[in-house]
Design an enzyme around this catalytic site. Structure first.
Site, short mmCIF file in Angstrom:
data_model
loop_
_atom_site.label_atom_id
_atom_site.label_comp_id
_atom_site.label_asym_id
_atom_site.label_seq_id
_atom_site.Cartn_x
_atom_site.Cartn_y
_atom_site.Cartn_z
NE ARG A 102 -5.15 3.41 0.16
CZ ARG A 102 -5.34 2.92 0.65
NH1 ARG A 102 -7.29 3.72 0.20
NH2 ARG A 102 -5.78 1.64 1.32
CG ASP B 188 -1.86 0.92 1.33
OD1 ASP B 188 -1.82 2.11 -0.10
OD2 ASP B 188 -3.18 1.07 1.73
#
Length: 199
Positions: free
Chosen positions: A133, A131
């Protein structure tokens, strides 16, 4: 027509009627990562009472095409509906498709998932983090809007941590259990087991 709010940061806004009710679109002309993130707000965002907020990462397939591979579309719909019910809240829509790897790489990850890999394995095998983000950028927009205390609609503890570190007080985590179906059962299980998402 959009209007500009005088500020140390240039914030643009315009009305956005939706099927849930009348929202206001907000955007910063310049952000730390250079991307065009937006907010959809309703009611008095800077009042002392904690604001109901959803920080939502862009998902073209789920948000626009109603994909059943994820729970993104139903979560976005539920967030807007929940805000409209109480007449006050904010959705911050972050332009970071595919957990930050972009749309083309997201499609490549889908293809690997079609071959039996889970969402984490697919991202790692493409050379990315599970991930990528960043959620602190959402605080830029909230701070420009005068938002200080929030009730955060999320299952992701990383969002709580990132916003807290960016000086947004998260007074409550509101679970977001929407959009579960046979097509995304393994995906949701992987998010819980490997990425630490809550329920």
């Amino acid at each position: 027509m959009s209007s500009i709010i005088p500020s140390t940061i240039t914030l643009v806004q315009a009305k956005l009627p939706t099927k849930w009710g009348d929202f206001t679109l907000y955007a910063l002309e310049k952000t730390a990562d250079g991307k065009e993130h937006i907010g959809l707000g309703m009611g008095d965002l800077s009042a002392d009472e904690p604001l109901l907020v959803r920080v939502h990462s862009e998902c073209l397939t789920g948000d626009a095409f109603a994909s059943l591979r994820c729970d993104c579309g139903p979560q976005l719909d539920a967030a807007l509906e929940n805000i409209a019910k109480i007449g006050r809240g904010l959705v911050v829509y972050l332009r970071q498709e595919g957990r930050g790897i972009g749309l083309i790489n997201k499609i490549k990850a889908y293809a690997l998932q079609d071959q039996g890999q889970d969402t984490v394995e697919a991202n790692l095998n493409l050379g990315f983090q599970a991930d990528q983000r960043k959620f602190g950028v959402a605080a830029e927009l909230m701070q420009a809007l005068g938002v200080k205390k929030i009730r955060l609609m999320t299952n992701n503890p990383r969002k709580v941590k990132a916003l807290t570190e960016a000086n947004i007080e998260v007074v409550e985590r509101v679970p977001m259990n929407y959009g579960m179906n046979p097509h995304n059962e393994h995906y949701l299980s992987t998010k819980h087991g490997k990425l630490g998402h809550l329920r």
